[in-house]
Every structure is written in C-alpha cells, then in structure tokens.
Design a protein around this motif. Structure first.
Motif, PDB file in Angstrom:
ATOM      1  N   GLU A 193      23.694  32.048  43.649  1.00 37.88           N
ATOM      2  CA  GLU A 193      24.851  31.598  42.870  1.00 37.88           C
ATOM      3  C   GLU A 193      24.679  31.867  41.378  1.00 37.88           C
ATOM      4  O   GLU A 193      25.648  32.202  40.691  1.00 37.88           O
ATOM      5  CB  GLU A 193      25.109  30.113  43.127  1.00 37.88           C
ATOM      6  CG  GLU A 193      25.617  29.825  44.532  1.00 37.88           C
ATOM      7  CD  GLU A 193      26.063  28.389  44.709  1.00 37.88           C
ATOM      8  OE1 GLU A 193      26.794  27.871  43.834  1.00 37.88           O
ATOM      9  OE2 GLU A 193      25.670  27.753  45.703  1.00 37.88           O
ATOM     10  N   MET A 194      23.472  31.728  40.851  1.00 40.82           N
ATOM     11  CA  MET A 194      23.249  32.049  39.437  1.00 40.82           C
ATOM     12  C   MET A 194      23.403  33.547  39.189  1.00 40.82           C
ATOM     13  O   MET A 194      23.919  33.967  38.151  1.00 40.82           O
ATOM     14  CB  MET A 194      21.869  31.573  38.992  1.00 40.82           C
ATOM     15  CG  MET A 194      21.782  30.063  38.776  1.00 40.82           C
ATOM     16  SD  MET A 194      22.832  29.453  37.415  1.00 40.82           S
ATOM     17  CE  MET A 194      21.876  29.970  35.989  1.00 40.82           C
ATOM     18  N   CYS A 195      22.981  34.342  40.143  1.00 41.42           N
ATOM     19  CA  CYS A 195      23.164  35.795  40.032  1.00 41.42           C
ATOM     20  C   CYS A 195      24.650  36.137  40.057  1.00 41.42           C
ATOM     21  O   CYS A 195      25.114  36.974  39.268  1.00 41.42           O
ATOM     22  CB  CYS A 195      22.427  36.503  41.164  1.00 41.42           C
ATOM     23  SG  CYS A 195      22.440  38.307  41.028  1.00 41.42           S
ATOM     24  N   LEU A 196      25.398  35.490  40.952  1.00 38.04           N
ATOM     25  CA  LEU A 196      26.837  35.730  41.035  1.00 38.04           C
ATOM     26  C   LEU A 196      27.546  35.297  39.761  1.00 38.04           C
ATOM     27  O   LEU A 196      28.405  36.025  39.231  1.00 38.04           O
ATOM     28  CB  LEU A 196      27.417  34.981  42.239  1.00 38.04           C
ATOM     29  CG  LEU A 196      28.943  35.069  42.426  1.00 38.04           C
ATOM     30  CD1 LEU A 196      29.370  36.517  42.628  1.00 38.04           C
ATOM     31  CD2 LEU A 196      29.394  34.190  43.583  1.00 38.04           C
ATOM     32  N   LEU A 197      27.198  34.121  39.249  1.00 37.88           N
ATOM     33  CA  LEU A 197      27.797  33.643  38.001  1.00 37.88           C
ATOM     34  C   LEU A 197      27.497  34.612  36.863  1.00 37.88           C
ATOM     35  O   LEU A 197      28.388  34.957  36.075  1.00 37.88           O
ATOM     36  CB  LEU A 197      27.259  32.248  37.668  1.00 37.88           C
ATOM     37  CG  LEU A 197      27.726  31.644  36.335  1.00 37.88           C
ATOM     38  CD1 LEU A 197      29.233  31.462  36.317  1.00 37.88           C
ATOM     39  CD2 LEU A 197      27.026  30.304  36.068  1.00 37.88           C
ATOM     40  N   GLY A 198      26.250  35.065  36.792  1.00 38.05           N
ATOM     41  CA  GLY A 198      25.880  36.022  35.758  1.00 38.05           C
ATOM     42  C   GLY A 198      26.656  37.318  35.895  1.00 38.05           C
ATOM     43  O   GLY A 198      27.091  37.904  34.894  1.00 38.05           O
ATOM     44  N   PHE A 199      26.858  37.771  37.137  1.00 38.86           N
ATOM     45  CA  PHE A 199      27.574  39.026  37.360  1.00 38.86           C
ATOM     46  C   PHE A 199      29.043  38.916  36.943  1.00 38.86           C
ATOM     47  O   PHE A 199      29.599  39.842  36.341  1.00 38.86           O
ATOM     48  CB  PHE A 199      27.484  39.421  38.832  1.00 38.86           C
ATOM     49  CG  PHE A 199      28.198  40.707  39.157  1.00 38.86           C
ATOM     50  CD1 PHE A 199      27.724  41.919  38.667  1.00 38.86           C
ATOM     51  CD2 PHE A 199      29.340  40.695  39.933  1.00 38.86           C
ATOM     52  CE1 PHE A 199      28.387  43.111  38.956  1.00 38.86           C
ATOM     53  CE2 PHE A 199      30.006  41.873  40.227  1.00 38.86           C
ATOM     54  CZ  PHE A 199      29.527  43.092  39.740  1.00 38.86           C
ATOM     55  N   ILE A 200      29.678  37.770  37.240  1.00 42.70           N
ATOM     56  CA  ILE A 200      31.072  37.572  36.825  1.00 42.70           C
ATOM     57  C   ILE A 200      31.189  37.610  35.305  1.00 42.70           C
ATOM     58  O   ILE A 200      32.061  38.289  34.745  1.00 42.70           O
ATOM     59  CB  ILE A 200      31.607  36.233  37.377  1.00 42.70           C
ATOM     60  CG1 ILE A 200      31.679  36.276  38.909  1.00 42.70           C
ATOM     61  CG2 ILE A 200      32.986  35.921  36.791  1.00 42.70           C
ATOM     62  CD1 ILE A 200      31.977  34.929  39.537  1.00 42.70           C
ATOM     63  N   LEU A 201      30.303  36.890  34.628  1.00 45.55           N
ATOM     64  CA  LEU A 201      30.331  36.876  33.164  1.00 45.55           C
ATOM     65  C   LEU A 201      29.958  38.238  32.588  1.00 45.55           C
ATOM     66  O   LEU A 201      30.561  38.696  31.612  1.00 45.55           O
ATOM     67  CB  LEU A 201      29.385  35.802  32.633  1.00 45.55           C
ATOM     68  CG  LEU A 201      29.783  34.351  32.910  1.00 45.55           C
ATOM     69  CD1 LEU A 201      28.678  33.398  32.498  1.00 45.55           C
ATOM     70  CD2 LEU A 201      31.080  33.992  32.190  1.00 45.55           C
TER      71      LEU A 201
ATOM     72  N   SER B 286      37.807  36.293  38.753  1.00 44.98           N
ATOM     73  CA  SER B 286      36.946  37.183  39.545  1.00 44.98           C
ATOM     74  C   SER B 286      37.784  38.198  40.309  1.00 44.98           C
ATOM     75  O   SER B 286      37.400  39.367  40.440  1.00 44.98           O
ATOM     76  CB  SER B 286      36.090  36.365  40.520  1.00 44.98           C
ATOM     77  OG  SER B 286      35.233  35.494  39.830  1.00 44.98           O
ATOM     78  N   PHE B 287      38.946  37.760  40.810  1.00 43.25           N
ATOM     79  CA  PHE B 287      39.848  38.666  41.518  1.00 43.25           C
ATOM     80  C   PHE B 287      40.363  39.761  40.581  1.00 43.25           C
ATOM     81  O   PHE B 287      40.454  40.935  40.962  1.00 43.25           O
ATOM     82  CB  PHE B 287      41.015  37.868  42.101  1.00 43.25           C
ATOM     83  CG  PHE B 287      41.965  38.690  42.929  1.00 43.25           C
ATOM     84  CD1 PHE B 287      41.639  39.057  44.228  1.00 43.25           C
ATOM     85  CD2 PHE B 287      43.176  39.103  42.402  1.00 43.25           C
ATOM     86  CE1 PHE B 287      42.508  39.816  44.997  1.00 43.25           C
ATOM     87  CE2 PHE B 287      44.054  39.870  43.151  1.00 43.25           C
ATOM     88  CZ  PHE B 287      43.723  40.226  44.459  1.00 43.25           C
ATOM     89  N   ILE B 288      40.689  39.392  39.349  1.00 46.47           N
ATOM     90  CA  ILE B 288      41.150  40.374  38.356  1.00 46.47           C
ATOM     91  C   ILE B 288      40.039  41.371  38.041  1.00 46.47           C
ATOM     92  O   ILE B 288      40.265  42.585  37.955  1.00 46.47           O
ATOM     93  CB  ILE B 288      41.623  39.663  37.071  1.00 46.47           C
ATOM     94  CG1 ILE B 288      42.870  38.819  37.361  1.00 46.47           C
ATOM     95  CG2 ILE B 288      41.912  40.666  35.954  1.00 46.47           C
ATOM     96  CD1 ILE B 288      43.284  37.918  36.221  1.00 46.47           C
ATOM     97  N   TYR B 289      38.809  40.867  37.886  1.00 46.16           N
ATOM     98  CA  TYR B 289      37.675  41.747  37.616  1.00 46.16           C
ATOM     99  C   TYR B 289      37.421  42.687  38.796  1.00 46.16           C
ATOM    100  O   TYR B 289      37.107  43.869  38.606  1.00 46.16           O
ATOM    101  CB  TYR B 289      36.416  40.923  37.339  1.00 46.16           C
ATOM    102  CG  TYR B 289      36.424  40.186  36.017  1.00 46.16           C
ATOM    103  CD1 TYR B 289      37.312  40.517  35.002  1.00 46.16           C
ATOM    104  CD2 TYR B 289      35.525  39.135  35.773  1.00 46.16           C
ATOM    105  CE1 TYR B 289      37.313  39.842  33.793  1.00 46.16           C
ATOM    106  CE2 TYR B 289      35.524  38.452  34.566  1.00 46.16           C
ATOM    107  CZ  TYR B 289      36.419  38.805  33.581  1.00 46.16           C
ATOM    108  OH  TYR B 289      36.414  38.143  32.379  1.00 46.16           O
ATOM    109  N   LEU B 290      37.555  42.150  40.007  1.00 44.99           N
ATOM    110  CA  LEU B 290      37.361  42.984  41.193  1.00 44.99           C
ATOM    111  C   LEU B 290      38.385  44.113  41.226  1.00 44.99           C
ATOM    112  O   LEU B 290      38.057  45.260  41.567  1.00 44.99           O
ATOM    113  CB  LEU B 290      37.472  42.124  42.453  1.00 44.99           C
ATOM    114  CG  LEU B 290      37.349  42.869  43.796  1.00 44.99           C
ATOM    115  CD1 LEU B 290      35.983  43.544  43.910  1.00 44.99           C
ATOM    116  CD2 LEU B 290      37.575  41.914  44.960  1.00 44.99           C
ATOM    117  N   ALA B 291      39.630  43.793  40.859  1.00 41.00           N
ATOM    118  CA  ALA B 291      40.673  44.820  40.811  1.00 41.00           C
ATOM    119  C   ALA B 291      40.313  45.916  39.800  1.00 41.00           C
ATOM    120  O   ALA B 291      40.530  47.109  40.056  1.00 41.00           O
ATOM    121  CB  ALA B 291      42.013  44.186  40.435  1.00 41.00           C
ATOM    122  N   ALA B 292      39.739  45.495  38.672  1.00 39.23           N
ATOM    123  CA  ALA B 292      39.327  46.472  37.654  1.00 39.23           C
ATOM    124  C   ALA B 292      38.204  47.370  38.174  1.00 39.23           C
ATOM    125  O   ALA B 292      38.205  48.583  37.948  1.00 39.23           O
ATOM    126  CB  ALA B 292      38.878  45.739  36.389  1.00 39.23           C
TER     127      ALA B 292
END
Length: 439
Positions: free
Chosen positions: A368-376, A423-429
């Motif tokens: 989860e910390m890796c995922l949070l870091g990846f989103i940011l 996160s959905f917007i970032y995924l679209a990008a």
C-alpha cells in the motif's frame, strides 16, 4: 469516461449559470469585486514585502522547485517520529523502514517507466499522445457546485445541533456525519476553483495581484466554513492545498510558502491547545508544545499496539478500510479504539500505516505504501510535463491528504473517493501515453 465527463460538466454548468444569475450571488460577487479593486489600489499593499524579499531562498533548487515532491510525505513522517519522544519497539522500526523504502520505490523509481512518450515541449501542435486535458470552465463549474454543497450542508449541520460548535465545543459531539461529511466538499471545491483562476492568470486574463487576492479569498471561505464546526484537520488541509497550488502555479514566493507552512504549524498547535483547554484535557500551565508531543507519543503508542496484534499478514484482511463505507456500524478510527482498548465510543488516529498493518500486516504496508507513492509520483510527473492547472490542483489535493494522513491515516470515505477518481484520471493518462484508446 468521456460520457461521464460530458454529463457532469453539463449539469454543473447549468447549476452554476442558474445560481450566478440570482440576486444574492450577484450581490456577493459585486462585493468581492469592489473589495478586490480597493485592495489593488490600496496604499497598504505597497507595504507588503516584494518578490525579492529573502531572495536567498531562491538560490536553492530544492526550495524553488522540489518542496512538494512526493518525498515530503516521508519528511513529514520523520518529523512526526522525532516529535514522539517515547521509544518504539524494534519490530515497529522494521515496519517503518519497510514503509519508507516502499514509498520511495513507488514514488521515485516506478514513475520513471511511465509517461515517457511526451515531447519536451508538451504543447507542440504535432503532439500525438498528449495527456488528456480538461476545459477549465468545466472544472470551475464543478468546483463551484462542490463548494456550494459544502456551504449548504454547513447551515444544515448548524441547524441540526441548534448552535455554532465554534462557540460551544460540546455541540461538536452532536454533529451528524451524514450532514458534516458533505461540508468537507468545500476543500476540493475551492481547489478546483483555484485551478481555474490559475489558468486565467497564465492566459493573461487576470493579473498576478488579482489571482493572489482571489486565492486568499478562496482560502478564507474554506477556512471559515470548516472552522465554524470547530474542525482542525480540514483547516490545515485547506491551507496546505492552496499553498501547494500557488507554489506550482508560481504565484507565491518561496519565503511565502515557508511562512505559510509556519502559520500552519502554529495553527495546529494553537487550535489543539485551545481545544484541550476547553475540554479540560490539560491545565492552563501546560506548555503549548507539550500538547503536540503528547499527541505524537499517544499516536505512536497506538501504532505500536496495532503492530503487535497484526503480524506479517494482518488481522482484519480489508475489513478496516471497508469500514469507511457509509452504514458501517463502526468507523475505521472507532475500530482502532475497539482493537486496542475495547472502547468503541472514541476515535483513535492510527497514523498513515495503521490501517495497512491491521488489514494486511507488513505485506500490506509494503504494497500500500508503494501504491500510494506511485499515485503521488505519477501526479508529480504529470504536473512537471504539462504545467496544467487542473493537474496541479488534483495533485495538491491528494498530496495534502497524504501529509495530513501521516497522523490521521487515509480512512475517510470522501478522501478515499478522491484518491480513486484521481487515480482513474492518472490511469487514463498512462494508457493514452501508451497509445491505448480511451472511450
């Protein structure tokens, strides 16, 4: 995605158009325009320090460009750990190392492998794989409607308890979450409005003086709204979010950012101290700094207990994060109180990694910390590429809640919803950058 965006923008634009034509809002906007003109022409404005005040800060690239990179979350967490003077167990030290390393990998390493098909000059006319951009007028309408909803529910919340919690602290405990949760929509609302104002400034539609004044007004509106209910954390969130937007929008000097951060710290100490006095939790002779130390020690003690019962694979396996959903008999922070003391009538903050530990143990902390870091990290990379005001606003929003969540955790349903949508917007990008069509 395009259908949802089209429907949302149409509805919010229609609502905004109807509201703005009303007499009340016409009067309010005319008053603000008058105050803005008076401020621009005011003699007192000339007394404010210039852009070159404390210019020594401009020489540091980190202060000038990187203050609010995702790593600020780790810096904040480190400061919080230093504030807590009580020792923590060796096992928890290992957990914290796992959390820090995982976040670093997610925020710094992984983003290097995405969004690499962008030209150095993002706005070149021949660009084929542009990151999706949004009409800032649509963004403004959405922000306007969210802010309006927040203010409406503020009055509903006040009416439901029969008074102002800021004037009578006991009323705060009678507030109903179903009414108070929508109030906090004012936070993303003013952030989206600010992104539109920032875009107007970039396009030369308003001056630097005007955009700075309008940022100040938006911040004031947001703070007054949540302060009326005597909430502390949302005030910090509003102030921090607006500072980050203004920082990346280049309408604040570095020294103003630092000053704003200091004001935020003082606000945390001051509001916490006054609330403790009102609730008779401390005496008037207690140091204002000791309240911060006591709070940090207590929160880390809670985390230590959660670590002891969670093990490597967790205890609740997702039930804690699921308890954020409306209708759950116990919220996440009440669930923490039950786990460590069998007291469900209190809310206990478990830090950023508390939920991760309880749900999935050390493995959960790593993932989860890796995922949070990846989103940011993804959001940070996008604003570096596009310089777009909307992406600056949504990055500022999730970074703000990540910083605030160092103590409180990211456990509120509306905040989780913000992370999901962004996160959905970032995924679209990311998908568009890879040449995958998005419908």
């Amino acid at each position: 995605m395009s259908l949802i965006y089209s429907i949302t923008s149409t509805i919010t634009r229609d609502i905004e158009d109807i509201i703005r034509k009303s007499f009340l809002f016409t009067l309010i906007f005319n008053i603000f325009e008058f105050i803005e003109k008076e401020w621009i022409n005011s003699y007192f404005r000339s007394l404010y320090p210039s852009e070159n005040f404390l210019s020594i800060f401009k020489k540091s690239k980190i202060l000038k460009e990187e203050i609010f990179s995702p790593l600020i979350v780790l810096v904040t967490f480190t400061l919080f750990l230093l504030l807590a003077t009580d020792p923590i167990s060796r096992d928890l030290q290992i957990v914290l190392i796992i959390a820090f390393v995982s976040f670093f990998i997610g925020s710094i390493i992984f983003p290097r492998f995405i969004l690499n098909n962008q030209n150095e000059e993002f706005n070149k006319p021949d660009k084929k794989n542009k990151i999706p951009l949004f009409d800032t007028k649509d963004i403004y309408s959405l922000g306007f409607c969210l802010t309006l909803i927040g203010i409406i529910f503020l009055f509903i919340s006040i009416a439901s308890v029969g008074g102002l919690p800021i004037l009578k602290s006991s009323l705060r405990y009678s507030l109903k979450p179903i009414f108070t949760m929508p109030v906090f929509l004012v936070i993303p609302g003013i952030g989206l409005i600010a992104s539109h104002r920032l875009n107007q400034y970039k396009n030369g539609e308003i001056s630097r003086i005007q955009v700075r004044f309008r940022f100040l007004v938006l911040t004031f509106i947001g703070i007054i709204t949540v302060l009326t209910l005597e909430y502390r954390t949302p005030i910090i969130a509003i102030l921090l979010m607006m500072i980050i937007i203004a920082y990346y929008g280049e309408i604040l000097s570095v020294w103003e950012v630092i000053l704003g951060a200091l004001i935020g710290v003082c606000a945390i100490m001051g509001i916490g101290y006054l609330r403790s006095l009102n609730e008779l939790a401390i005496s008037a002779n207690t140091s204002i700094f000791s309240t911060l130390e006591t709070r940090a020690n207590f929160t880390m003690h809670v985390l230590n207990l959660l670590n002891q019962i969670s093990g490597n694979f967790g205890l609740l396996h997702g039930k804690m994060i699921a308890s954020s959903m409306p209708g759950s008999p116990l919220g996440p922070r009440m669930l923490v109180g039950k786990l460590i003391a069998w007291r469900t009538e209190v809310t206990v903050t478990p830090t950023l990694i508390g939920q991760m530990l309880v749900d999935f143990g050390k493995i959960g902390v790593a993932l989860e910390m890796c995922l949070l870091g990846f989103i940011l990290g993804t959001g940070y990379k996008i604003i570096k590429i596009t310089k777009d005001s909307f992406y600056i606003a949504i990055y500022s929003l999730i970074l703000t809640y990540s910083i605030v969540g160092v103590e409180t955790g990211i456990l509120d349903i509306q905040i989780l919803f913000y992370f999901f949508i962004i996160s959905f917007i970032y995924l679209a990008a990311i998908l568009k950058d890879k040449g995958i069509k998005i419908y």
